[in-house]
Motif scaffolding. Structure first.
Motif, PDB file in Angstrom:
ATOM      1  N   GLY A 159      17.150  11.269 -36.854  1.00 40.94           N
ATOM      2  CA  GLY A 159      16.492  11.529 -38.127  1.00 40.94           C
ATOM      3  C   GLY A 159      14.995  11.315 -38.060  1.00 40.94           C
ATOM      4  O   GLY A 159      14.415  11.133 -36.984  1.00 40.94           O
ATOM      5  N   PRO A 160      14.322  11.311 -39.210  1.00 41.33           N
ATOM      6  CA  PRO A 160      12.876  11.042 -39.240  1.00 41.33           C
ATOM      7  C   PRO A 160      12.540   9.620 -38.841  1.00 41.33           C
ATOM      8  O   PRO A 160      11.386   9.323 -38.510  1.00 41.33           O
ATOM      9  CB  PRO A 160      12.494  11.334 -40.693  1.00 41.33           C
ATOM     10  N   ALA A 168      13.024  -0.417 -38.500  1.00 41.20           N
ATOM     11  CA  ALA A 168      14.150   0.518 -38.446  1.00 41.20           C
ATOM     12  C   ALA A 168      14.922   0.392 -39.745  1.00 41.20           C
ATOM     13  O   ALA A 168      14.914  -0.668 -40.385  1.00 41.20           O
ATOM     14  CB  ALA A 168      15.058   0.219 -37.249  1.00 41.20           C
ATOM     15  N   ASP A 169      15.584   1.457 -40.145  1.00 45.23           N
ATOM     16  CA  ASP A 169      16.386   1.459 -41.370  1.00 45.23           C
ATOM     17  C   ASP A 169      17.726   0.798 -41.072  1.00 45.23           C
ATOM     18  O   ASP A 169      18.540   1.329 -40.310  1.00 45.23           O
ATOM     19  CB  ASP A 169      16.582   2.898 -41.852  1.00 45.23           C
ATOM     20  N   LEU A 170      17.958  -0.366 -41.686  1.00 49.11           N
ATOM     21  CA  LEU A 170      19.174  -1.140 -41.427  1.00 49.11           C
ATOM     22  C   LEU A 170      20.123  -1.061 -42.614  1.00 49.11           C
ATOM     23  O   LEU A 170      19.730  -1.320 -43.755  1.00 49.11           O
ATOM     24  CB  LEU A 170      18.818  -2.601 -41.154  1.00 49.11           C
ATOM     25  N   ARG A 171      21.373  -0.681 -42.321  1.00 49.50           N
ATOM     26  CA  ARG A 171      22.454  -0.775 -43.306  1.00 49.50           C
ATOM     27  C   ARG A 171      23.461  -1.799 -42.797  1.00 49.50           C
ATOM     28  O   ARG A 171      23.922  -1.702 -41.653  1.00 49.50           O
ATOM     29  CB  ARG A 171      23.154   0.575 -43.505  1.00 49.50           C
ATOM     30  N   VAL A 172      23.811  -2.759 -43.639  1.00 55.01           N
ATOM     31  CA  VAL A 172      24.760  -3.797 -43.243  1.00 55.01           C
ATOM     32  C   VAL A 172      26.084  -3.559 -43.960  1.00 55.01           C
ATOM     33  O   VAL A 172      26.133  -3.506 -45.200  1.00 55.01           O
ATOM     34  CB  VAL A 172      24.227  -5.200 -43.579  1.00 55.01           C
ATOM     35  N   PHE A 173      27.148  -3.403 -43.180  1.00 54.01           N
ATOM     36  CA  PHE A 173      28.499  -3.279 -43.718  1.00 54.01           C
ATOM     37  C   PHE A 173      29.198  -4.634 -43.644  1.00 54.01           C
ATOM     38  O   PHE A 173      29.267  -5.247 -42.569  1.00 54.01           O
ATOM     39  CB  PHE A 173      29.314  -2.268 -42.904  1.00 54.01           C
ATOM     40  N   ARG A 229      21.660  12.388 -36.569  1.00 54.71           N
ATOM     41  CA  ARG A 229      20.957  11.824 -37.716  1.00 54.71           C
ATOM     42  C   ARG A 229      21.725  10.608 -38.239  1.00 54.71           C
ATOM     43  O   ARG A 229      22.957  10.574 -38.159  1.00 54.71           O
ATOM     44  CB  ARG A 229      20.803  12.856 -38.830  1.00 54.71           C
ATOM     45  N   PRO A 230      21.046   9.618 -38.796  1.00 52.43           N
ATOM     46  CA  PRO A 230      21.749   8.460 -39.372  1.00 52.43           C
ATOM     47  C   PRO A 230      22.716   8.910 -40.459  1.00 52.43           C
ATOM     48  O   PRO A 230      22.389   9.780 -41.279  1.00 52.43           O
ATOM     49  CB  PRO A 230      20.616   7.603 -39.939  1.00 52.43           C
ATOM     50  N   ALA A 274      10.614   6.035 -34.690  1.00 55.67           N
ATOM     51  CA  ALA A 274      11.313   7.318 -34.630  1.00 55.67           C
ATOM     52  C   ALA A 274      11.403   7.787 -33.187  1.00 55.67           C
ATOM     53  O   ALA A 274      10.612   7.375 -32.332  1.00 55.67           O
ATOM     54  CB  ALA A 274      10.595   8.364 -35.482  1.00 55.67           C
ATOM     55  N   ALA A 275      12.377   8.629 -32.934  1.00 52.21           N
ATOM     56  CA  ALA A 275      12.536   9.226 -31.607  1.00 52.21           C
ATOM     57  C   ALA A 275      11.887  10.605 -31.580  1.00 52.21           C
ATOM     58  O   ALA A 275      11.783  11.286 -32.604  1.00 52.21           O
ATOM     59  CB  ALA A 275      14.014   9.338 -31.242  1.00 52.21           C
ATOM     60  N   ARG A 276      11.438  11.012 -30.393  1.00 46.17           N
ATOM     61  CA  ARG A 276      10.987  12.393 -30.196  1.00 46.17           C
ATOM     62  C   ARG A 276      12.248  13.239 -30.027  1.00 46.17           C
ATOM     63  O   ARG A 276      12.665  13.559 -28.913  1.00 46.17           O
ATOM     64  CB  ARG A 276      10.092  12.479 -28.968  1.00 46.17           C
ATOM     65  N   THR A 277      12.859  13.583 -31.147  1.00 44.93           N
ATOM     66  CA  THR A 277      14.207  14.156 -31.120  1.00 44.93           C
ATOM     67  C   THR A 277      14.268  15.488 -30.379  1.00 44.93           C
ATOM     68  O   THR A 277      15.225  15.752 -29.647  1.00 44.93           O
ATOM     69  CB  THR A 277      14.733  14.330 -32.552  1.00 44.93           C
TER      70      THR A 277
END
Length: 398
Positions: free
Chosen positions: A208-209, A4-9, A169-170, A80-83
């Motif tokens: 998102g994708p 998964a795409d991880l962003r850390v704040f 979407r993210p 990914a999810a089946r959006t």
């Protein structure tokens, strides 16, 4: 391995004009692919049981399969999810899937970023804390986090985690969204009222994708600069369930287990039955991490199919079977939910976790984990269920 795409704040907290503990500054300090162990992604839902209700195998298996069926999970690449399907479904089904994935991603970030090494005995839901720690958290009004990740080395401590799941979407903004900041302020208020309990939040977006997760790593003011918390801000939104019994230690004597099962069954049967109207034991939105409580897990075990004679783990039969995650569309993902008659010894479970962390397992098409008396296995690239020997090998039994 799936990612998964991880962003850390990195966040600091402070106080507003009303003296409330709120988010101060936040900046992205890290962005990377976070590895996903699919059985652990399902862990929270696998362990969850409706409060004061029995748990049936096919219902639990269907819940896990429903979550998987709304996801696409490659052996290597972005989950990914089946959006389109997720947005087309009924709101309560969409909410269940997004909440389940959000809880799973919170658990994944706790293991990946915070290096949490706990197991099923160290994961609790704030709606149903066991009695051995419930007293440490004062009953209060207003918002509270979702999960408590207990420190295996000091079970009276840990980190509280808030999980948010969204079908959007993210976000791309380098700053927290208004909704993220608002929720963080609410959770930080709870933290201040709990003597500045450590907290974190994972905000998961499925639209998102690929699945994106924003993790908020929060630093509090130094003790000398902390202010007393204001009173609880609002009346309760729903009844608070009574304290849950402490989870028993790992049973070593089957007769002790049976006696405890009968005792819990009598207590369960003495409770008022569910009805169509709200009552003191009806909490439709609340789910306790209590599947390993005796009554719930015993009923799950009794309703599970016996499986074939090859399904053996730790010299004991494993009940359960495989299903394909194709409830929504074609899928190469196969799911196995197994139930054991007894919980494996803690030493064996620790050995299994160490084995799972080995580098060579990173690209394995079959992922397996043991949560107390539950075994969850996922085959990521097959139209057919793999033979049990493939699972046994990964559990160190082959």
């Amino acid at each position: 391995m799936p990612t998964a795409d991880l962003r850390v704040f990195s966040c600091t907290s402070g106080y507003n004009a009303a003296g409330e503990h709120v988010l101060d500054k936040a900046e992205i300090v890290e962005r990377r692919d976070m590895p996903i162990e699919v059985p652990q992604l399902l862990q929270v839902n696998a362990l969850a049981a409706p409060l004061r209700r029995r748990l049936a195998y096919r219902v639990k298996q269907y819940e896990l399969n429903l979550v998987l069926s709304f996801l696409t999970i490659p052996r290597a690449g972005r989950v990914a999810a089946r959006t389109t399907d997720l947005r087309a479904t009924a709101r309560h089904i969409s909410a269940f899937v997004t909440e389940s994935v959000g809880m799973g991603m919170l658990t994944a970030t706790m293991r990946d970023f915070h290096h949490w090494k706990g197991d099923h005995d160290h994961l609790e839901h704030f709606d149903a804390l066991p009695s051995d720690i419930a007293g440490a958290y004062r009953q209060q009004r207003g918002v509270r986090p979702d999960l408590l990740f207990r420190d295996p080395a000091a079970l009276d401590s840990g980190m509280a985690g808030e999980a948010r799941g969204r079908t959007t979407r993210p976000p791309k903004s380098p700053q927290p969204l208004v909704a993220q900041r608002r929720r963080l302020d609410e959770i930080l208020g709870w933290s201040a009222r709990q003597a500045y309990h450590p907290v974190t939040m994972a905000w998961t977006c499925l639209g998102g994708p690929g699945v994106g997760v924003d993790l908020f790593d929060i630093t509090f003011p130094p003790p000398s600069h902390r202010r007393p918390a204001p009173p609880d801000p609002s009346p309760p939104k729903r009844p608070v369930p009574e304290e849950q019994p402490a989870r028993p230690a790992h049973p070593t004597d089957r007769s002790d287990t049976t006696e405890a099962v009968e005792r819990e069954r009598r207590e369960y049967q003495s409770l008022p039955r569910d009805s169509d109207s709200d009552g003191p034991y009806v909490f439709e939105a609340e789910r306790a991490l209590s599947v390993n409580a005796f009554t719930a897990i015993e009923h799950l075990y009794q309703t599970a199919p016996r499986g074939d004679e090859t399904q053996i783990f730790n010299d004991e039969p494993v009940r359960g079977d495989w299903v394909s995650a194709d409830l929504i569309g074609q899928s190469n993902i196969q799911l196995f939910l197994g139930v054991l008659a007894d919980e494996p010894p803690p030493t064996l479970q620790s050995a299994l976790r160490a084995r799972r962390r080995r580098f060579e397992a990173a690209y394995d098409e079959i992922q397996v984990d043991v949560f107390g008396r539950l075994i969850v296995a996922v085959s990521l690239d097959s139209r057919f269920a793999p033979p049990w020997r493939e699972i046994a090998t990964r559990l160190g039994q082959g």
